[in-house]
Design an enzyme around this catalytic site. Structure first.
Site, PDB file in Angstrom:
ATOM      1  N   GLY A  61      36.220 -22.687 -29.980  1.00 40.08           N
ATOM      2  CA  GLY A  61      35.857 -22.569 -28.643  1.00 40.08           C
ATOM      3  C   GLY A  61      34.522 -21.723 -28.745  1.00 40.08           C
ATOM      4  N   ASN A 105      47.956 -18.083 -15.878  1.00 37.87           N
ATOM      5  CA  ASN A 105      48.352 -18.774 -14.835  1.00 37.87           C
ATOM      6  C   ASN A 105      49.849 -18.717 -14.245  1.00 37.87           C
ATOM      7  OD1 ASN A 105      45.849 -19.984 -13.825  1.00 37.87           O
ATOM      8  ND2 ASN A 105      45.838 -21.391 -15.529  1.00 37.87           N
ATOM      9  N   PRO A 157      38.514 -27.968 -26.321  1.00 37.17           N
ATOM     10  CA  PRO A 157      38.106 -27.940 -24.886  1.00 37.17           C
ATOM     11  C   PRO A 157      37.596 -26.833 -23.951  1.00 37.17           C
ATOM     12  CG  PRO A 157      40.665 -28.252 -25.089  1.00 37.17           C
ATOM     13  CD  PRO A 157      40.019 -28.026 -26.584  1.00 37.17           C
ATOM     14  N   THR A 176      36.064 -25.429 -20.345  1.00 40.29           N
ATOM     15  CA  THR A 176      35.423 -25.487 -19.218  1.00 40.29           C
ATOM     16  C   THR A 176      34.372 -24.789 -18.945  1.00 40.29           C
ATOM     17  OG1 THR A 176      37.934 -25.732 -18.264  1.00 40.29           O
ATOM     18  CG2 THR A 176      36.341 -24.759 -16.745  1.00 40.29           C
ATOM     19  N   ALA A 202      49.227 -27.785 -21.068  1.00 40.73           N
ATOM     20  CA  ALA A 202      49.029 -26.212 -21.442  1.00 40.73           C
ATOM     21  C   ALA A 202      48.723 -25.431 -20.432  1.00 40.73           C
ATOM     22  CB  ALA A 202      48.132 -26.301 -22.732  1.00 40.73           C
ATOM     23  N   ASN A 203      48.811 -23.995 -20.605  1.00 40.94           N
ATOM     24  CA  ASN A 203      48.030 -23.065 -19.928  1.00 40.94           C
ATOM     25  C   ASN A 203      48.588 -23.145 -18.315  1.00 40.94           C
ATOM     26  OD1 ASN A 203      46.570 -22.305 -22.072  1.00 40.94           O
ATOM     27  ND2 ASN A 203      44.657 -23.289 -21.406  1.00 40.94           N
ATOM     28  N   TYR A 210      49.208 -25.333 -16.011  1.00 37.49           N
ATOM     29  CA  TYR A 210      48.660 -26.597 -15.172  1.00 37.49           C
ATOM     30  C   TYR A 210      49.955 -27.526 -15.065  1.00 37.49           C
ATOM     31  CZ  TYR A 210      44.354 -24.282 -15.827  1.00 37.49           C
ATOM     32  OH  TYR A 210      43.279 -23.513 -15.987  1.00 37.49           O
ATOM     33  N   HIS A 256      46.572 -32.637 -21.424  1.00 40.19           N
ATOM     34  CA  HIS A 256      46.373 -31.363 -21.355  1.00 40.19           C
ATOM     35  C   HIS A 256      47.733 -31.037 -20.431  1.00 40.19           C
ATOM     36  CE1 HIS A 256      45.538 -27.423 -20.549  1.00 40.19           C
ATOM     37  NE2 HIS A 256      44.357 -27.226 -20.085  1.00 40.19           N
TER      38      HIS A 256
HETATM   39  C1  8OZ Z   1      39.186 -21.343 -18.126  1.00 39.93           C
HETATM   40  C2  8OZ Z   1      38.856 -21.414 -16.864  1.00 39.93           C
HETATM   41  C3  8OZ Z   1      39.234 -22.398 -16.123  1.00 39.93           C
HETATM   42  C4  8OZ Z   1      39.904 -23.375 -16.543  1.00 39.93           C
HETATM   43  C5  8OZ Z   1      42.334 -24.219 -19.540  1.00 39.93           C
HETATM   44  C6  8OZ Z   1      40.996 -25.668 -18.263  1.00 39.93           C
HETATM   45  O1  8OZ Z   1      42.772 -22.856 -19.526  1.00 39.93           O
HETATM   46  C7  8OZ Z   1      41.391 -24.436 -18.640  1.00 39.93           C
HETATM   47  C8  8OZ Z   1      40.316 -23.351 -17.968  1.00 39.93           C
HETATM   48  C9  8OZ Z   1      39.909 -22.266 -18.644  1.00 39.93           C
HETATM   49  O2  8OZ Z   1      43.071 -24.906 -19.876  1.00 39.93           O
END
Ligand code: 8OZ
Length: 383
Positions: free
Chosen positions: A331, A250, A39, A41, A192-193, A195, A190
């Protein structure tokens, strides 16, 4: 004329990469190879979240991937955290995505939709009526997002009420149905990351004192409810999940990630999901992750396991050969090489990616990376 590369004995390189070309079943999906598109962005949707026409070209150019996982796609207006990301809740989003999935299917590919809610990784300028972002707790992330005014710190979030949580669970189920209506072959949740789902799972961002916070079981409750909703809506065999147990992007972390994510994986098992997908490595200036810990956590998953994180083809093939994973998502390699599986099968050179055009922009370095034939034509002296 015969294809070079399919004639005669395999070269040592082709032998080494063979595990990448074994078929794989992920729930309902039958993949012809294990070279999957991660995936990604790209921030090229219309402002209302409808994908542009060029997205159909971009994704269908990459239809030879074993599976395409779409860019992160918001499930609701509150799920948005960056400029020009796509949605999958309005009927116009469904129409826009239909052109994409049709184009991928016409080329013989498979594509699933990554369902996304950013939670606190957002900005009031991106949300309905300037609303505060939603989060498990009212704790701002030390993180940035890109808004119509460029890079900005994320806004102060509000702690979600139980009604907000219920509505969001319904939004996930609705988005999953919309994804199938748009012709996607399934969805990836999603989680992960850093969010929203990850914010609930990890104890740096979840300080709730109700049934959604405190113990690991409580912190996993929102994930469980989302999976209940999504799998009831479209079936577990069309549902995958993505986690980043050791990720710190994040402003996220957990005081005991191995326990937290081993319990998360144990929670997943009874569903019979199509697959589980981890980010194992993050690249850039992020310190190396502990791959042994990640191996212990992922080995607790009963179904197909997909690894991600700056792999090259050789390392991906080695991981599959030793059963550390069943497939790998690529990616940057897929951004720059629409025909990546063919290039790997033939041992051909790979195009370099251009980092400046990852996020935002137009067709340039989105749909114009050359295919192998074009390369050869360009490089072969004429006459
Ligand atoms: C990079 C920039 C903005 C969003 C992720 C959806 O890290 C993202 C994302 C990655 O999962």
């Amino acid at each position: 004329m015969s294809m070079s590369g399919s004639v005669g004995a395999a070269t040592p390189k082709q032998q080494e990469l063979k595990p990448l070309f074994e078929p794989l079943k992920l729930g309902q999906l039958e993949l012809p190879n294990r070279i999957l598109m991660a995936p990604l962005t790209r921030n090229r949707a219309h402002a209302d979240g409808t994908p542009k026409e060029m997205a159909a070209t971009y994704y269908s150019q990459r239809a030879s991937a074993g599976l395409i996982i779409s860019e992160a796609t918001q499930i609701s207006p509150m799920g948005k955290g960056y400029i020009d990301t796509p949605g999958i809740y309005e009927d116009r989003h469904v129409e826009g995505w239909k052109a994409v999935t049709d184009a991928v299917h016409e080329k013989g590919g498979r594509i699933i939709c990554q369902l996304w809610h950013v939670g606190r990784i957002s900005h009031t300028s991106l949300l309905p009526d300037g609303a505060q972002p939603h989060a498990p707790s009212a704790i701002a992330a030390d993180a940035q997002t890109f808004t119509p005014n460029g890079f900005e710190p994320t806004s102060e979030p509000k702690a979600m009420t139980t009604d907000d949580i219920k509505r969001t669970v319904d939004d996930y189920a609705h988005a999953a149905k919309q994804a199938l209506a748009a012709g996607f072959d399934g969805v990836e949740v999603h989680a992960a990351n850093g969010y929203l789902l990850d914010q609930f799972i990890r104890d740096k961002s979840n300080k709730r004192e109700d049934a959604y916070g405190g113990s690991v079981e409580n912190r996993l409750r929102f994930l469980r409810e989302v999976l209940d909703g999504v799998t009831a809506a479209i079936g577990a065999d069309r549902t995958g999940i993505r986690l980043s147990p050791l990720g710190t992007f994040n402003d996220i972390s957990d005081s005991d990630p191995e326990t937290t994510f081993s319990e998360a994986v144990a929670l997943l098992n009874p569903y019979g999901l199509a697959y589980c997908h981890f980010l194992e490595r993050f690249g850039g200036d992020v310190p190396d992750t502990d791959l042994e810990t990640l191996g212990r956590i992922s080995s607790g998953f009963d179904g197909p396991y997909i690894a991600n994180g700056n792999f090259d083809a050789e390392e991906a093939a080695r991981w599959i050969a030793k059963e550390r994973c069943d497939a790998v998502t690529f990616g940057k390699l897929f951004i720059a090489n629409p025909d990546l599986p063919k290039r790997l099968a033939l041992g051909a050179a790979l195009n370099d990616w251009n980092q400046d055009t990852f996020y935002g922009g137009g067709e340039e370095r989105y749909i114009d990376y050359p295919f192998l034939e074009e390369d050869i034509e360009e490089e072969t002296p004429k006459g």
